[in-house]
Design an enzyme around this catalytic site. Structure first.
Site, PDB file in Angstrom:
ATOM      1  N   GLY A  40      44.535  40.592  37.819  1.00 55.53           N
ATOM      2  CA  GLY A  40      46.219  39.786  37.947  1.00 55.53           C
ATOM      3  C   GLY A  40      45.677  38.280  38.429  1.00 55.53           C
ATOM      4  O   GLY A  40      44.742  38.189  38.773  1.00 55.53           O
ATOM      5  N   GLY A  41      46.429  37.600  38.626  1.00 52.39           N
ATOM      6  CA  GLY A  41      46.437  36.586  38.974  1.00 52.39           C
ATOM      7  C   GLY A  41      46.171  36.571  40.457  1.00 52.39           C
ATOM      8  O   GLY A  41      44.635  35.203  40.917  1.00 52.39           O
ATOM      9  N   PHE A  42      46.508  37.071  40.994  1.00 57.80           N
ATOM     10  CA  PHE A  42      46.139  37.248  42.758  1.00 57.80           C
ATOM     11  C   PHE A  42      44.738  38.133  42.513  1.00 57.80           C
ATOM     12  O   PHE A  42      44.186  37.375  43.649  1.00 57.80           O
ATOM     13  CB  PHE A  42      47.030  38.458  43.087  1.00 57.80           C
ATOM     14  CG  PHE A  42      47.071  38.959  45.434  1.00 57.80           C
ATOM     15  CD1 PHE A  42      45.777  39.369  45.478  1.00 57.80           C
ATOM     16  CD2 PHE A  42      46.908  37.406  45.238  1.00 57.80           C
ATOM     17  CE1 PHE A  42      46.001  39.710  47.129  1.00 57.80           C
ATOM     18  CE2 PHE A  42      46.807  38.404  46.578  1.00 57.80           C
ATOM     19  CZ  PHE A  42      46.292  38.434  47.328  1.00 57.80           C
TER      20      PHE A  42
ATOM     21  N   VAL B 174      42.652  44.996  41.219  1.00 56.36           N
ATOM     22  CA  VAL B 174      42.621  46.572  41.374  1.00 56.36           C
ATOM     23  C   VAL B 174      42.032  47.257  41.149  1.00 56.36           C
ATOM     24  O   VAL B 174      41.247  47.714  39.926  1.00 56.36           O
ATOM     25  CB  VAL B 174      44.054  46.268  40.794  1.00 56.36           C
ATOM     26  CG1 VAL B 174      44.992  47.914  42.012  1.00 56.36           C
ATOM     27  CG2 VAL B 174      45.308  45.690  40.575  1.00 56.36           C
TER      28      VAL B 174
ATOM     29  N   ASP C 259      59.746  37.962  39.418  1.00 53.20           N
ATOM     30  CA  ASP C 259      58.353  38.069  38.482  1.00 53.20           C
ATOM     31  C   ASP C 259      58.893  39.532  37.517  1.00 53.20           C
ATOM     32  O   ASP C 259      57.899  40.883  37.278  1.00 53.20           O
ATOM     33  CB  ASP C 259      57.397  38.220  38.992  1.00 53.20           C
ATOM     34  CG  ASP C 259      56.395  38.058  37.467  1.00 53.20           C
ATOM     35  OD1 ASP C 259      56.332  37.508  36.774  1.00 53.20           O
ATOM     36  OD2 ASP C 259      55.297  38.246  38.434  1.00 53.20           O
TER      37      ASP C 259
ATOM     38  N   ILE D 174      40.741  49.374  37.927  1.00 55.00           N
ATOM     39  CA  ILE D 174      41.891  49.927  36.761  1.00 55.00           C
ATOM     40  C   ILE D 174      42.655  48.915  36.577  1.00 55.00           C
ATOM     41  O   ILE D 174      44.101  48.861  35.654  1.00 55.00           O
ATOM     42  CB  ILE D 174      42.692  50.171  37.799  1.00 55.00           C
ATOM     43  CG1 ILE D 174      43.293  50.210  39.380  1.00 55.00           C
ATOM     44  CG2 ILE D 174      41.904  51.762  37.855  1.00 55.00           C
ATOM     45  CD1 ILE D 174      44.440  51.631  39.868  1.00 55.00           C
ATOM     46  N   GLY D 175      43.017  47.043  36.725  1.00 55.24           N
ATOM     47  CA  GLY D 175      43.418  46.216  36.620  1.00 55.24           C
ATOM     48  C   GLY D 175      43.602  45.028  37.286  1.00 55.24           C
ATOM     49  O   GLY D 175      42.361  44.893  38.092  1.00 55.24           O
TER      50      GLY D 175
END
Length: 815
Positions: free
Chosen positions: A491-493, A496, A606, A488-489
Site C-alpha cells: 500500500g501507500g505506507f 505487508v 479511508d 501479502i500486500g
C-alpha cells in the site's frame, strides 16, 4: 400452632431435597483430578484426586506444615506435594466431550530439604493459549482457574521453565462444564456484541455478597465463592452496605444452580443500614485487575428482602459506566426469590481497578439496591494470551544491582555516556522541531499546544498506553527477514508481510518504506488510534517496532485477505450474497463503534474495500487507521482538515469544503455497498467512458433492460427482492450529497441487519419465486430515492481525460 410448624418443617425438607437434587444434576463427562507428586489418592471434600503416576519429573513433599488462607484450608492436603520439571513437560488429556472445561492449577511454593519452589519461574499454555507467562510465586497458596472451549479430543497442558529455572505444580483439574455456563455472545458496556465462543477466560474474582464464603462442596460446579467483606468500599458518612441472608426465599428454577448455587442467591449485600432506611449513595466493591484486557463481568441478583416500603429498581455500574437500569421485579416476572443473571463485558482502560456498584435511581425515591454475587473473568486477547508481559521489559528486575556493579567497575565510562547523550538529545530536538513545523504546515491547524510525542529516528510514544514494542530482530525472525515469499500486500505506507511469532501466533507485519514526515505521522496515528479501542470488527494491534529508523506495525493476521480481492481482480472464490451481507453488517458495526464508542468520534477517513479484511471465517474487520481523525468537539459540527482519502470513495461535501464529519465515512461506506453489490471497481479507466465511475454508472442504469448489467452476475440468482430493496435504499441514502441527509452508521447497521433478515435462508430467488427480470427492474425503480448525483460534482470523472484520472490516483497513493 403445631400444624403450622409441621407444614413449615415439611416445606424446609422439600427445599433441602430440591437443593440436593439440583446440586447433583450435573455430572461432568471429563473429570480429571490429579494430586501432583503424590503417590496415593487424596479425597478433598466430596471429590477424589488421583495420585500422579507419571514417572517424569521430580516428586516432592513439604517438610513443614502448609499455611493457607481460610478459604483454601480444605485444599491444604493438595499443597503438601508437588511435581517439579526442569525441562518442558506435557500433561496430555483425552477429552470425551468437546466444549467448555475448567482448568484449575494449584500452586504452593513450599520448601523440601534444600529445594525451594519459590525459585521456580515458568510458563503454562493450553491449546496454544498462554495461561501463565514467566510465572513465579514467592509465598502463599493460589488456585488459578481458567475456562477453555476445547475443540478437539486431546488437551495438552505445557509447562515451560525459563532458562536456568524449573516449573512445578501441586495439583490440577480438567473438568467439563455445562454449555450454557458461558454464553456465545455478550453485550458490552459500549452496547457492542462480543463473541466469547473461542475465547479463553481466567477467573479473577468470584465473590459471594452477604460476607459468607461458599465452599466447592456446596456448588454443583465445585466453585469457590469468597466473602465480599474485604472488597466492600466504605463511606465515612453512612454505613452503606448491610449483609442480609434469607435462604428460604430463594426460588431456584430452570437449573439456575449452574450459574450460581442457592447459597449465593440466599445471601446479599444491600443498600442501606436497615430495612427502612434508603440512602442516596451507591454500595460499591473494588477489585484489582490487569489493564489492557477485556473482562466478562457477571452480576447475580435475587430479591430475598421483604420490603415494607420501596422497590427493587436500581442502577448497576462498573467504574463510571452504567451497565443497566435494573427493574428486578420486572425481569423476574415479579416472582419473589427468582435469581437473575446480568452479563456484560468491560475494560478497565488505564486503571488497574474495577469498581462494581449498585445504587438508587433518580426516578425512584424509595428504591433500594441489592447484589448477591459477582464474577470477574479476564478474556484472552488477540494474541491468545491471558498473561503476557510487555516486550522490552523482561530484564527490568534486578537491573539496579547490575547497573550499580557496572558503574563501580567502569565509572570513567559514565562521563562519556553523558556527553554522547547530550549530543543525541540536541540532535533529536532539532529534528523534532522540524517535524512539528512540518505538521503545522500540513494540517494548517498547529499541534494544539501539545508537545509532539514522537521523534524522527526513534519513535518514543511518551504518553501512550498501547500494546507491545517488539525488537527488530524478533520481527525479522517472524518474517524470515522480510522474505518476498511472505509478502501479502502493498500500500501507500509500505509492504505487508505474513509472520509467525515464537509463540506460533500468526501476524501481519506492515513495514513503512521511508522515514518521510507523512509516513511518520501516519505511523503514530495508526498506533495511537488502535491502542484506544478493541472490537471484534476492528483489526487488533499486537505491537510495533521503531528500531533503526524502521516504522513497523504488527496486527492480527486476517487469513482471507481483503474484501476487494474477493470481489474482483483475483482468482479467489466469489462471495455469495449472504456472505456479502454479513461482511457489510460486520464492517458497519466496526465503523459504528468508531463513531460512538468513545467520548469523541473517531473518523476513519479511508473506508474502502481494500481496508476491510476477512478472517478465516469471513468475518469482516475494518483496518488501516493511518488517516483517521478524532471527531469534532461537542460544540462543533465538523473538523477542518486537509482532504485525504481514496479517489472514488471521497465524500464530495468534504472534498469541496474540507469539513470532515462522521458522515464522510457514511458516504464512503455507501460506495463500498454498491461495490459489493456490483462486484467491480469503483474507478475502472479500462472501461468505456460512461462506465468508468461506478456510482454514476449505477445511478444512470435504472432501466429494465440494463439492470442485469448492474448486479454482479455471480449472485443475481441468489438475491431475494425484499433484501435487495432494503440494501439499495440504504446505500443510496449513504450517498446523499449533503451530509445532513445521510443516515448515521447506527441507522445503516440497523437497515443492513434488516436486509439480512429479509434475505433469510433462501438460496435461490428464481428457484422459489416466479419473479422475472421485470420484477427485479420494477423493484429497482421503486427503491431509488430522490437523491441526485450531479455529473458536474467534484467526484465526477466522466468528463475528465484518462491522464487526469491516473494523475489523481497517483496523487492519492502519495497521500
Amino acid at each position: 400452632m403445631r400444624a403450622s410448624n409441621a407444614k413449615f418443617l415439611i416445606w424446609i425438607l422439600c427445599a433441602l431435597c430440591l437443593s440436593s437434587s439440583l446440586l447433583s444434576e450435573f455430572t461432568p463427562d471429563d473429570n480429571f483430578l490429579i494430586d501432583c507428586g503424590s503417590s496415593s489418592n487424596n479425597t478433598v471434600g466430596d471429590r477424589l484426586f488421583l495420585s500422579d503416576n507419571n514417572p517424569n519429573g521430580k516428586s516432592l513433599s513439604s517438610t513443614s506444615k502448609v499455611s493457607t488462607s481460610s478459604e483454601l484450608d480444605m485444599f491444604s492436603s493438595l499443597f503438601q506435594t508437588a511435581k517439579v520439571f526442569e525441562t518442558t513437560f506435557l500433561y496430555n488429556f483425552k477429552i470425551k466431550k468437546q466444549g467448555r472445561h475448567w482448568i484449575r492449577l494449584y500452586f504452593y511454593p513450599f520448601v523440601s530439604g534444600n529445594f525451594s519452589l519459590s525459585l521456580a519461574k515458568f510458563s503454562v499454555s493450553a491449546q496454544n493459549i498462554t495461561l501463565l507467562k514467566e510465572f513465579q510465586i514467592k509465598s502463599g497458596s493460589i488456585i488459578k482457574e481458567y475456562s477453555l472451549n476445547l475443540t478437539s479430543s486431546n488437551l495438552v497442558l505445557t509447562f515451560t521453565p525459563i532458562v536456568n529455572s524449573f516449573a512445578f505444580i501441586n495439583a490440577l483439574e480438567v473438568v467439563s462444564v455445562p454449555d450454557e455456563l458461558i454464553p456465545l455472545t455478550v453485550t458490552g458496556v459500549e452496547k457492542v456484541q462480543n463473541s466469547l465462543g473461542n475465547r479463553a477466560l481466567e477467573t479473577v474474582a468470584r465473590v459471594n455478597m452477604g460476607n459468607q464464603t461458599v465452599l466447592p462442596d456446596n456448588d454443583t460446579l465445585s466453585r469457590l465463592w469468597v466473602a465480599d467483606g474485604p472488597f466492600l468500599m466504605h463511606n465515612d458518612q453512612v454505613v452503606v452496605g448491610k449483609f442480609v441472608s434469607n435462604l428460604t426465599k430463594v426460588n431456584m428454577t430452570g437449573g439456575l444452580e449452574i450459574k450460581a448455587p442457592r447459597l449465593v442467591y440466599g445471601t446479599a449485600t444491600r443498600l442501606g443500614a436497615d430495612a427502612d432506611t434508603f440512602v442516596n449513595v451507591n454500595v460499591s466493591w473494588s477489585f484489582d485487575v490487569d489493564p489492557g484486557y477485556e473482562y466478562l463481568i457477571r452480576y447475580h441478583f435475587c430479591d430475598i428482602i421483604d420490603l415494607s416500603l420501596g422497590s427493587m429498581i436500581f442502577n448497576v455500574y462498573v467504574n463510571s459506566w452504567k451497565v443497566d437500569h435494573l427493574d428486578l421485579g420486572n425481569v423476574t416476572s415479579n416472582i419473589p426469590g427468582t435469581p437473575h443473571v446480568l452479563d456484560t463485558i468491560a475494560s478497565p482502560m488505564d486503571s488497574s481497578k474495577f469498581k462494581i456498584s449498585v445504587g438508587p435511581t433518580n426516578f425512584h425515591e424509595f428504591s433500594t439496591a441489592i447484589l448477591n454475587g459477582v464474577e470477574i473473568m479476564k478474556i484472552s486477547d488477540s494474541r491468545r494470551s491471558l498473561d503476557e508481559p510487555s516486550f522490552g521489559l523482561d530484564s527490568k528486575k534486578g537491573s539496579n544491582v547490575k547497573v550499580g556493579l557496572i558503574a563501580g567497575l567502569v565509572a570513567g565510562l559514565v562521563v562519556l555516556a553523558i556527553l554522547a547523550t547530550l549530543v543525541i538529545v540536541l540532535s533529536r530536538r532539532r529534528r523534532r522541531s522540524a517535524l512539528v513545523r512540518h505538521l503545522k504546515e500540513e494540517e494548517n491547524l498547529g499541534v494544539n499546544g501539545r508537545e509532539c510525542n514522537y521523534t524522527v529516528g526513534s519513535v518514543a510514544f511518551l504518553n501512550s498506553k498501547f500494546g507491545y514494542r517488539y525488537s527488530l530482530a524478533a520481527i525479522q525472525e517472524a518474517t524470515d527477514n522480510f522474505s518476498e515469499s511472505l509478502a501479502i500486500g502493498v500500500g501507500g505506507f509500505g509492504k505487508v508481510y505474513k509472520g509467525m511469532l515464537r509463540d506460533n501466533t500468526e501476524v501481519a507485519v506492515k513495514r513503512g518504506t521511508s522515514k518521510s514526515m507523512q509516513g511518520l505521522a501516519e505511523f503514530q496515528t495508526e498506533i495511537e488510534m488502535l491502542s484506544q479501542f478493541r472490537h471484534r470488527h476492528l483489526v487488533s494491534l499486537i505491537g510495533y517496532c521503531d528500531e533503526q529508523n524502521e516504522m513497523i506495525i504488527i496486527y492480527e493476521y486476517m487469513e482471507k485477505g481483503t474484501l476487494k480481492d474477493h470481489l474482483y481482480g483475483s482468482e479467489l472464490p466469489s462471495l455469495s450474497w449472504k456472505q456479502r451481507l454479513d461482511i457489510c453488517v460486520g464492517s458497519a458495526r466496526g465503523l459504528h463503534y468508531l463513531h460512538t464508542g468513545s467520548t469523541k468520534a473517531i473518523i476513519h477517513r479511508d473506508v474502502k474495500t481494500a481496508n476491510i479484511l476477512l478472517d478465516q471465517n469471513y468475518m469482516a474487520k475494518v483496518a488501516d487507521f493511518g488517516l483517521s481523525k478524532i471527531g469534532p468537539e461537542f460544540d462543533k459540527t465538523h473538523v477542518s482538515t486537509a482532504v485525504k482519502g481514496s479517489f472514488g470513495y471521497l465524500d464530495p461535501e468534504y472534498l469541496t469544503t474540507q469539513q470532515l464529519t462522521e458522515k464522510s465515512d457514511v458516504y464512503s461506506f455507501g460506495v463500498v455497498m454498491f461495490e459489493v453489490l456490483c462486484g467491480r471497481p469503483v474507478i475502472d479507466p479500462s472501461l468505456p467512458r460512461e462506465k468508468v465511475n461506478l456510482i454514476e454508472w449505477v445511478m444512470r442504469r435504472k432501466d429494465k433492460d440494463q439492470l442485469e448489467a448492474i448486479v454482479d452476475a455471480r449472485i443475481i440468482e441468489q438475491i431475494k427482492l425484499e433484501s435487495l430493496k432494503k440494501y439499495v435504499e440504504t446505500a443510496e441514502k449513504c450517498l446523499a450529497e449533503c451530509g445532513m441527509d445521510r443516515p448515521t452508521m447506527g441507522n445503516v447497521l440497523w437497515n443492513l441487519e434488516c436486509a439480512l433478515q429479509l434475505q433469510g435462508d433462501e438460496k435461490s430467488r428464481h428457484g422459489k419465486e416466479s419473479s422475472s427480470q421485470a420484477d427485479l427492474s420494477n423493484h429497482w425503480e421503486a427503491s431509488v430515492s430522490t437523491t441526485q448525483f450531479s455529473t458536474g460534482s467534484a467526484v465526477d470523472i466522466a468528463s475528465m481525460s484518462m491522464s487526469k484520472v491516473f494523475a489523481q490516483m497517483v496523487r492519492d497513493d502519495m497521500r
